[in-house]
Enzyme design. Structure first.
Site, short mmCIF file in Angstrom:
data_model
loop_
_atom_site.label_atom_id
_atom_site.label_comp_id
_atom_site.label_asym_id
_atom_site.label_seq_id
_atom_site.Cartn_x
_atom_site.Cartn_y
_atom_site.Cartn_z
N ASP A 118 0.86 -1.18 0.00
CA ASP A 118 0.00 0.00 0.00
C ASP A 118 0.91 1.23 0.00
O ASP A 118 2.09 1.15 0.30
CB ASP A 118 -0.95 0.01 1.21
CG ASP A 118 -0.22 -0.01 2.54
OD1 ASP A 118 0.77 -0.77 2.67
OD2 ASP A 118 -0.61 0.74 3.45
N ASP A 149 8.85 3.23 -1.34
CA ASP A 149 8.12 2.88 -0.11
C ASP A 149 6.81 2.20 -0.45
O ASP A 149 5.79 2.85 -0.55
CB ASP A 149 7.90 4.16 0.71
CG ASP A 149 7.15 3.93 2.01
OD1 ASP A 149 7.02 2.77 2.44
OD2 ASP A 149 6.67 4.92 2.60
N GLU A 183 -0.02 -0.98 5.74
CA GLU A 183 1.08 -0.45 6.55
C GLU A 183 0.98 1.05 6.78
O GLU A 183 1.20 1.54 7.89
CB GLU A 183 2.42 -0.80 5.89
CG GLU A 183 3.63 -0.60 6.82
CD GLU A 183 4.19 0.83 6.82
OE1 GLU A 183 4.90 1.19 7.77
OE2 GLU A 183 3.90 1.60 5.87
N GLU A 184 0.60 1.77 5.72
CA GLU A 184 0.62 3.23 5.82
C GLU A 184 -0.44 3.76 6.78
O GLU A 184 -0.45 4.95 7.12
CB GLU A 184 0.44 3.86 4.43
CG GLU A 184 1.53 3.54 3.43
CD GLU A 184 2.90 4.15 3.79
OE1 GLU A 184 2.99 4.86 4.82
OE2 GLU A 184 3.87 3.89 3.07
#
Lengths: 508, 508
Positions: A118, A149, A183-184
C-alpha cells in the site's frame, strides 16, 4: 575436525560463494529492465490504504502480489484478515495479507521477508512533476508513488528468490513472505493475523527481515530501531452544516477557531511537547548512544540543504539524530472539513477534523499517550466554554521497536552490506514507524533486521518519490547475498546440526 | 388641476394598476415551469469564480447571460474588464461584465439591476445530498449551487421585464442590467468598469437595485446595509517539499505548527478580535439602532435551532443582530496545502496557506485593516524565531455599505413588498458582503436598494443551497411590482415633468 580441515572447508566455501556471487550478480544486472517493468506495473496501482475510495485498487494490488508469488512457484495463501470499522461506523473489508513459502527444508534456516504494497496518498496537483502513478524515468531515477516505499524493495526480495530459481541454484535458506496492504495506516489486522499464525506459518521462522526504510547518507546502513506512532483525529463539530461567514460570522462559535485553539497547545515553537505526561516516559539518552551517534556519517548542513531550510530544530549532529530517532515529536498533518482548495471561499466549516501524530519511542506506551492527549485536549477545550463538541480518537497506536545489535543476524547483515557495497554499514534507527517490527518481536520472539533498500533522498511520503534504477539491481543483489550470509552464520552457529559444507557438497 | 381631478386620476391609475397586476401575476404563475427550466440551465454551469480551473465555465456562463438578454431584445454589451493576477503572477482573463438596456425613454426613470452569476465552490463530497450542479427538486425546493445566490434572483428580474414584453405592456421604467461573474471573490474588475462607464452607461441611471441577499425571517425584508470583507491569505513556507513526519519529525520546524500558532492570536474564544487597532474603528451602536433592532422580527431560538447549536455567541436579539450586521468578526475558513483528505497521511506539509477573513463595518477602512493584520501576524510570527517565511496578503478588501432609509426609493420598495406579500417589510442589514453596493454609491452617487430575493433558509455558501419553486414566481412578481411602484414614486415626485397619468393615457 581439526583447524586445518576447517580452514580448507571455509576456503572451498569461499570459492563456491564467489562463483555464486558472480553468477547471481550477472543475472541481476542482465534483468534490470525486467525489474523496472515489474515496478512500473505495481506503481500503476493506486493502492492508497488511507483512502477508502481506493480500496478496490488495494485489493487488486494484493491479487497482483499473490499472482507474482504463484508464478514463482511459491506456496501462496491470501489470508482474510477481516474488516475495519470506519469513523462513520461502516465496515470495510481489509486487503488480504499474502503469505508465501519457498523451500521447506527443515535443515535450513528460514528467513521471513516482510513488506507492504500500500502507499501514501499522492495527487499530481500536490506538486508532483510527473503523474505519481505512472513510473517515469528521469536521469536514472524512477519517479512514482510507492516506488521506494515499499514496492521496489518488496520486488527486490522476490527477484532475489527468482534469480536463484532461474539459475537453478538452491536457495541457501527457506524464504517466506508476508506482504500486507495496510502499513501506511497502521497495519490494521496484521497483528491479529500474526498472533493467529504464530504456531503455524511463523513457527519455523528463524529471522525476519524488513526493508521498509532508507539509508541515512550515501553510506549503507542497517536499521535496529524505529519510532512508533500515535495518530490522532481531533474533531470539533458545531453547526448542522457549513455556514456563510458573512451571514453568520460573529453570531456562532466557529469550530475551526476552537480547533486551532486546542491544536496550539500541543507543542511549543521550540519543539517542546506541551501535553502533560508525554516527555516524562522517554528513556534517557545513554553515554553509549551518544558516542555511537557521534560516529555516524551524517552531515547536518547537507541535511539542512536537502530539506531546504535555513535552520533546523537542533544544530548539532547528536541532538538532531536523537530527535529524529529516539525522542517523540508532534506533527500536525492537516484539517479535514475546512476549506482547502485554491480560491477564497467564505465559509464557516461546520465540522473540522485535525490530524496530528506523536512519534513513539522507548519507553512510551501508546495507551498512556492516548489517555494523556485526550485528557489534555478535552481540558483545554473545556476552558473555551464552547457549545461545539470535541471528539478525540487515536486511530493508529504503533509501538516503537528496538533490536539487539549484538545478535548474529546483524553480523550477517553487516557482512552482506560489506560484500555488496565494500563498506561497513552505519547502524542507525528510523524516525518513521514500521509497526510490524515491534509486533513480530513481541509475538514471535524472533530477531528482526531492517535492511534499508532505497536511497537517503527517495522522498518517501512526499512529492516526487523515486528510486534509482541502479538501486533496483544493487538491492536485489543485497537480498541475494544476505541469503548466502545467513548460510555462513548458520555454519558458524551450526544450530541445525548440519554444516554449510554438507549443503555445498550436496548442491554442487 | 384641482383636488377632485387629481383624485380621479389616481383612481384611474389605481384601476389600471390593478388590471396590470392581475395580468402580470397570472402570466408569471403560468410560466413557473419555464422559470425552473431556465434556472436549471444556469445552475448546470459550474461558474465558480474562486477556482481558476473553472474559468472557462465562468466565461460560458457570461455568454449565456448575454444571449438571454439579447433574445429579450435588449441592447447588450459584453464588457472586457481585463485580467487578474494570480498569486503565482500568472494572468488570467476576467469574465466579461454583461450590460443591457431595455427602454431609453428620457421621461422615465431608469432602474439598474445588478446581479452576479458566479457561485461559491461546491462538491458532492462536501455533504450535498444531491449533485450541486444538477438542479434537483425535493418537496418544492430546488437544490443547486447558485440557485439562490444569485442565479434565480438575476433570472427573476429578467423574467419581470419579459413578462411586460410578452403581455405587450410598456415597461413603467427603463431597465438596465449589470451582471458580473466575480462577485464571490470580491468583484475584481467591476469597480474600474463602473468608473469607466460612469458618464456613459450609468449617466442616466436613477436607482440601483441589488437582489443578492435574503430575508431574515419569514417576514419579507428590505436591506439597507451590508458588511464589507477583508479576505486574507497567510502563507508559511518551510522545507522545499512535503516531508515524511516519521523521518523528519522532530528535526524541522513545521510550517503548519507555526501557522496554527499565529492563527490562534486572531480572535478569543468569546469572539473578541485580538488584532490591535481593529475594534477601535467601529462606529458605536446608536440608541436609534438599538430600538430598531428591538422591533425586528427575529427569534433567537429559531436561529439557534436552524444552525443546530446549543449556544450562540450572544444570547439576546439586539447583541446577536448587531454582531451579525454591524460589528466585525474573524472567520477562519481553512488551510490550503495541508492534508485535508480522508485518511491518515503522515506528512509534514512544506507550505501551508491559511484563509481567513474579517468582516468590515462603518467606519473601518480595509487599507488600515490590511496593515494592522499584517503587522500583527508578522509580530507574533517573529516571536516564534522560526526559520520559515510568512507572507500575508489581503486578496479581497471590500468596504461596508449603508443606505439612507429615508430615501423615496425605500418607500417604493416597501410599498412593492406590501403589495406582493401583504405585510410591511423589516428594514434589515446583511452580514455578508455585496461589495458593489458600496462601489455604486461611491462612484455614481445614486441610491441603492437591496430587495432580498430568496428565503431565509436558502443555505447560501453552504451545502444544499436551494430556492423554493414558489419564490421563483413571488420574486418575479415582486420585481414587476417594483417597476410599477417606482412609477408611483415618480408620480409623487414628478421629477421628470411628466405625470403617471400621461403615461397611462398614452399606453392604454
Amino acid at each position: 575436525m581439526n583447524i586445518g580441515a576447517l580452514h580448507s572447508i571455509l576456503l572451498v566455501l569461499s570459492t563456491v560463494h564467489a562463483f555464486q556471487y558472480n553468477q547471481l550478480a550477472q543475472y541481476i544486472d542482465e534483468h534490470q529492465e525486467d525489474y523496472v517493468e515489474a515496478l512500473r506495473d505495481w506503481v500503476a496501482v493506486e493502492s492508497d490504504s488511507s483512502n477508502v475510495l481506493r480500496r478496490s485498487e488495494l485489493h487488486r494490488m494484493m491479487e497482483m502480489v499473490a499472482q507474482k508469488l504463484q508464478q514463482m512457484g511459491g506456496s501462496v495463501e491470501s489470508v482474510d484478515i477481516g474488516e475495519q470499522e470506519l469513523p462513520d461506523k461502516q465496515r470495510l473489508a481489509l486487503p488480504k495479507v499474502v503469505t508465501a513459502q519457498f523451500g521447506t527444508d527443515p535443515t535450513k534456516h528460514t528467513l521471513c521477508v516482510y513488506g507492504h504494497v500500500d502507499v501514501q496518498p499522492a495527487k499530481l496537483e500536490d506538486g508532483w512533476a510527473t503523474d505519481p502513478f505512472n513510473l517515469t524515468e528521469i536521469n536514472g531515477n524512477l519517479y512514482g508513488r510507492g516506488a521506494s516505499d515499499n514496492k521496489a524493495p518488496v520486488l527486490a526480495w522476490m527477484h532475489a528468490v527468482e534469480a536463484y530459481q532461474k539459475l537453478s541454484l538452491e536457495l541457501p535458506v527457506n524464504v517466506k513472505f508476508v506482504i500486507e496492504g495496510m502499513e501506511e495506516t497502521g497495519s490494521n489486522g496484521l497483528e491479529a493475523m500474526i498472533l493467529a499464525q504464530k504456531d503455524s506459518f511463523f513457527s519455523d521462522v528463524d529471522y525476519i527481515v524488513v526493508s521498509d526504510c532508507g539509508w541515512l547518507s550515501r553510506r549503507p546502513a542497517i536499521t535496529y530501531g524505529t519510532r512508533g506512532n500515535c495518530y490522532f483525529l481531533a474533531e470539533v463539530r458545531g453547526p448542522k452544516q457549513d455556514l456563510h461567514s458573512g451571514v453568520y460570522g460573529g453570531t456562532v462559535i466557529e469550530p475551526m477557531i476552537d480547533l486551532i485553539g486546542i491544536l496550539d497547545t500541543l507543542i511549543s515553537p521550540s519543539g517542546k511537547i506541551l501535553v502533560p505526561g508525554i516527555r516524562e516516559a522517554v528513556a534517557p539518552l545513554s553515554d553509549d548512544e551518544w558516542r555511537m551517534y557521534q560516529d555516524i556519517e551524517f552531515d547536518v548542513d547537507d541535511y539542512k540543504n536537502k530539506i531546504g531550510v535555513s535552520k533546523l530544530m537542533y544544530n548539532n549532529k547528536v541532538d538532531l539524530l536523537a530527535h529524529k530517532w529516539r525522542y517523540p515529536t508532534v506533527s500536525i498533518h492537516g484539517i479535514e472539513g475546512a476549506f482547502s482548495d485554491p480560491g477564497t471561499k467564505t465559509v464557516i466549516p461546520s465540522k473540522v477534523c485535525a490530524k496530528f501524530s506523536i512519534r513513539q519511542v522507548p519507553n512510551m506506551d501508546p495507551a498512556v499517550v492516548e489517555k494523556k492527549v485526550s485528557e489534555h485536549l478535552h481540558s483545554v477545550f473545556a476552558k473555551r466554554h464552547s457549545p461545539n463538541t470535541l471528539t478525540v480518537s487515536m486511530v493508529i497506536g504503533a509501538k516503537p521497536w528496538l533490536a539487539d545489535i549484538q545478535h548474529p543476524l546483524y553480523e550477517a547483515g553487516k557482512a552482506a552490506v560489506k560484500r555488496v557495497f565494500s563498506v561497513d554499514p552505519d547502524l542507525i534507527r528510523e524516525g518513521g514507524t514500521i509497526p510490524i517490527s515491534r509486533t513480530f518481536q513481541d509475538v514471535t520472539g524472533k530477531s528482526i533486521i531492517m535492511m534499508p533498500i532505497g536511497g537517503f533522498d527517495d522522498g518517501l511520503h512526499s512529492q516526487n518519490e523515486k528510486i534509482s534504477r541502479f538501486d533496483l539491481s544493487d538491492f536485489c543483489f543485497l537480498s541475494v547475498v544476505l541469503f548466502l550470509q545467513m548460510l555462513t552464520q548458520q555454519l558458524k552457529k551450526n544450530t541445525r546440526g548440519r554444516s554449510a559444507l554438507d549443503y555445498f557438497s550436496e548442491s554442487y
